[in-house]
Design an enzyme around this catalytic site. Structure first.
Site: not given
Length: 223
Positions: A3, A32, A59
């Protein structure tokens, strides 16, 4: 690559250290890409690069949901999304469009006849004995709308395997790389490799794995 969470300057430094060759090398991200870090808007530039490939993370899904009008904006802001709401609506919708185009899973076939999978959180298996093919069928809707919704939630948000320390391998694939669940260092459960080493946090790092040699490279936040 684990991420990124808006730390694209750290990513650039890592690639410079690796002598990354855009003609030969490729990056595959577990999602993410945005929120929490300082450079989330740079995702627009990175996703234009032909050698940069990413799956959708939770996200990215939060952004999609919020800009589409049915997300929880205060929750997104609490989770590092405040930058989004400072942008012009046209830019917000450009981000929406580019993130909606991200796949939920990526499959890579290596010259060694190994098959590598990439998904953000967990393999989207629905039943206990499901393997990689069943996971793909679920996420693409071949197993029906209900299974597809369940598979989407698992692919983006699940932590069950790591919470249960479950070493059961995913059948039908050689290795599966995931992010989402932050680990102190890259770890393996069966054939699932967790590579989010927390670059969103001051004591974390951005980690990369060479999927052919399995060599690990980490850039700490203090570098």
């Amino acid at each position: 690559m684990g991420d990124i969470h808006g730390h694209f300057k750290l990513l650039t430094a890592a690639l410079n250290n690796l002598d990354f060759n855009t003609e030969l090398d490729r990056i595959f991200s577990v999602g993410d890409l945005i929120d929490r870090g300082p450079d989330s808007i740079d995702i627009l530039k990175w996703l234009e690069k032909p050698w940069f490939h990413a799956v959708r993370g939770n996200h990215e899904q939060m952004l999609i949901d919020c800009i589409s009008g049915y997300g929880d904006i205060p929750r997104h802001i609490r989770n590092g999304g405040a930058w989004l709401y400072e942008l012009q609506p046209a830019v917000q919708h450009e981000l929406l469009k580019i993130l909606q185009a991200l796949p939920l899973i990526i499959e890579i076939n290596l010259a060694s006849d190994q098959t590598i999978g990439i998904v953000h959180a967990e393999a989207p298996v629905i039943r206990g004995n499901d393997g990689w093919q069943e996971a793909k069928d679920a996420i693409t809707g071949k197993s029906g709308a209900q299974h597809q919704r369940q598979a989407l939630d698992t692919a983006l948000y699940a932590r069950e395997k790591i919470e249960q320390n479950d070493h059961t391998p995913i059948e039908g694939i050689d290795r599966l790389y995931v992010g989402h669940s932050t680990v102190p260092s890259i770890m393996r459960l069966g054939n699932v490799v967790y590579i989010d080493t927390g670059c969103a946090f001051s004591d974390g790092a951005l980690s990369l794995v060479d999927i052919q040699t399995e060599a690990i490279i980490s850039m700490s936040m203090s570098e």
